[in-house]
Design an enzyme around this catalytic site. Structure first.
Site, PDB file in Angstrom:
ATOM      1  N   ARG A  46       0.858  -1.179   0.000  1.00 39.42           N
ATOM      2  CA  ARG A  46       0.000   0.000   0.000  1.00 39.42           C
ATOM      3  C   ARG A  46       0.898   1.234   0.000  1.00 39.42           C
ATOM      4  NH1 ARG A  46       2.453   1.927   3.632  1.00 39.42           N
ATOM      5  NH2 ARG A  46       0.896   3.546   3.689  1.00 39.42           N
ATOM      6  N   ASP A 236      -1.990  10.768  -2.120  1.00 42.11           N
ATOM      7  CA  ASP A 236      -2.389   9.712  -3.059  1.00 42.11           C
ATOM      8  C   ASP A 236      -2.741  10.263  -4.434  1.00 42.11           C
ATOM      9  OD1 ASP A 236      -2.918   8.417  -0.278  1.00 42.11           O
ATOM     10  OD2 ASP A 236      -2.780   6.812  -1.764  1.00 42.11           O
ATOM     11  N   ASN A 246      -5.383  12.273   0.567  1.00 39.72           N
ATOM     12  CA  ASN A 246      -4.461  11.435   1.330  1.00 39.72           C
ATOM     13  C   ASN A 246      -5.305  10.671   2.358  1.00 39.72           C
ATOM     14  OD1 ASN A 246      -1.724  10.539   1.904  1.00 39.72           O
ATOM     15  ND2 ASN A 246      -1.889  11.651   3.819  1.00 39.72           N
ATOM     16  N   LYS A 247      -4.641   9.863   3.137  1.00 42.13           N
ATOM     17  CA  LYS A 247      -5.317   8.993   4.106  1.00 42.13           C
ATOM     18  C   LYS A 247      -6.350   9.750   4.926  1.00 42.13           C
ATOM     19  CE  LYS A 247      -5.017   5.516   4.402  1.00 42.13           C
ATOM     20  NZ  LYS A 247      -6.015   4.685   3.661  1.00 42.13           N
TER      21      LYS A 247
HETATM   22  O1  MRU Z   1      -4.526   3.061   2.112  1.00 42.46           O
HETATM   23  P1  MRU Z   1      -3.041   3.278   1.980  1.00 42.46           P
HETATM   24  O2  MRU Z   1      -2.260   2.724   3.102  1.00 42.46           O
HETATM   25  O3  MRU Z   1      -2.530   2.855   0.628  1.00 42.46           O
HETATM   26  O4  MRU Z   1      -2.880   4.856   2.053  1.00 42.46           O
HETATM   27  C1  MRU Z   1      -1.597   5.389   1.990  1.00 42.46           C
HETATM   28  C2  MRU Z   1      -1.581   6.857   2.169  1.00 42.46           C
HETATM   29  O5  MRU Z   1      -2.583   7.505   2.325  1.00 42.46           O
HETATM   30  C3  MRU Z   1      -0.226   7.515   2.059  1.00 42.46           C
HETATM   31  O6  MRU Z   1      -0.162   8.634   2.893  1.00 42.46           O
HETATM   32  C4  MRU Z   1      -0.012   7.955   0.612  1.00 42.46           C
HETATM   33  O7  MRU Z   1      -0.188   6.886  -0.254  1.00 42.46           O
HETATM   34  C5  MRU Z   1       1.334   8.526   0.409  1.00 42.46           C
HETATM   35  S1  MRU Z   1       2.566   7.290   0.470  1.00 42.46           S
HETATM   36  C6  MRU Z   1       4.063   7.928   0.071  1.00 42.46           C
END
Ligand code: MRU
Length: 344
Positions: A46, A236, A246-247
């Site tokens: 991820r 993202d 982002n998350k």
């Molecule tokens: O659901 P995930 O774990 O894939 O989400 C990841 C994130 O939100 C990260 O902050 C984002 O991908 C940046 S990673 C360099």
């Protein structure tokens, strides 16, 4: 760093299974494009850049299995596989970006079907190295923004685990530390998937950082107490106007940072920018299974039958972002102009 997130092999890709961290360090073998899809879809890997690089190797693995010598049929079959890989997760732009880059090699007309898989392998390896290189450059630019003795809050995991190596947001902190700055890090636990507690805390602890884990709802209090000097997160997908997906929970951190006069930085490579989306309202937000919210470590924590929502990402409006750290420099408002210049 004592681990690698992805390890390219001659006929497969090894993926560190992040679902088992921090308890177990186990690699899974990705042998087919469907394995790559599964690894991304079910979160063995991820983080936007890591998803992109995995997808690139997935395209190569798919290409290896196509038997036709007819270029048109070869391409049609590869495109079908690519559509499948891209459908694994909707929000991270790096996924479709990586797959499209692989497709452009296959479509270039430079390779006969029999030579295409080898060309795709070379391209995937190039993307793997480019990602690490971009992270190191982001680290150099971003480290200049972090002052000695600062405490930095980060959300989710935007580290080596979320990339081919080194990390975006955590890469900035690694570079600041390497530059001799003493920094402390607060890691949000990042409910419901706990990327902060399971991954960021683990990754930073291994590297000898002074890291403190907090639950997501503690960030405001920590800021009010004057304990946080800056926030650095990953992304993202970034829209053309600088809105940042982002998350889930990133938006709350950004608003809190603004209220407390704390700089809020986003670190992301140009592969995360999506110039085709004008603003954050156009970004598709993945809704994940409800059991992630209903349970912690496999144990149910809410009553049967309760209604649950589980959006995996949120959008932070550009107005809350102090600067976006990229491999080509730091973009500051007005973002539209800076992003246009970045993507050329
Ligand atoms: O659901 P995930 O774990 O894939 O989400 C990841 C994130 O939100 C990260 O902050 C984002 O991908 C940046 S990673 C360099």
């Amino acid at each position: 760093m004592a681990f690698s997130t992805l390890i390219p092999q001659k006929d497969h890709l090894l993926l560190l299974d992040q679902r088992l961290l921090p308890g177990k360090t186990r690699y899974i073998k990705v042998r087919t494009y469907r394995d790559a899809y599964d690894g991304i879809r079910h979160m063995a890997v991820r983080g936007a850049p890591a998803i992109g690089v995995t997808a690139a190797f997935g395209v190569w693995l798919g290409a290896r299995t196509i038997r036709t010598t007819d270029p048109r049929r070869y391409l049609a079959e590869l495109e079908r596989m690519c559509r499948h890989i891209v459908s694994a997760r909707p929000t991270a732009h790096n996924l479709s970006w990586a797959v499209n880059r692989m497709l452009s090699v296959a479509r270039s007309g430079r390779y006969a079907p029999s030579a295409t898989a080898a060309a795709l392998y070379r391209e995937a390896v190039r993307m793997y190295h480019e990602d690490i290189d971009a992270n190191r450059k982001m680290g150099d630019y971003g480290a200049r923004l972090i002052r000695n003795n600062w405490t930095v809050l980060t959300h989710c995991n935007a580290g080596a685990l979320a990339t081919a190596g080194y990390g975006t947001a955590l890469g900035v902190l690694r570079s600041a530390k390497d530059a001799g700055k003493h920094i402390r890090i607060f890691a949000d636990e990042t409910r419901p998937f706990l990327q902060g507690a399971r991954l960021t805390a683990w990754e930073l602890q291994q590297d000898g950082f002074d890291v403190t884990l907090i639950t997501d709802n503690m960030a405001g209090w920590m800021m009010q107490q004057g304990l946080i000097n800056a926030c650095v997160v990953g992304a993202d997908r970034i829209a053309a106007n600088g809105d940042v997906a982002n998350k889930i929970g990133t938006y709350s951190v950004a608003v809190l940072a603004r209220v407390h006069g704390i700089p809020f930085y986003v670190a992301a490579p140009s592969s995360t920018f999506d110039p085709t989306i004008a603003s954050g309202s156009g970004i598709v937000i993945e809704e994940r299974p409800v059991h992630e919210v209903m349970t912690i470590a496999g144990r149910q924590i809410a009553p049967d039958g309760i209604k649950v929502r589980n959006p995996a990402f949120d959008v932070t409006p550009a107005k809350y972002v102090t600067g976006i750290i990229t491999e080509k420099g730091v973009i500051v408002p007005p973002y539209k102009k800076g992003i246009r210049a970045l993507l050329g």
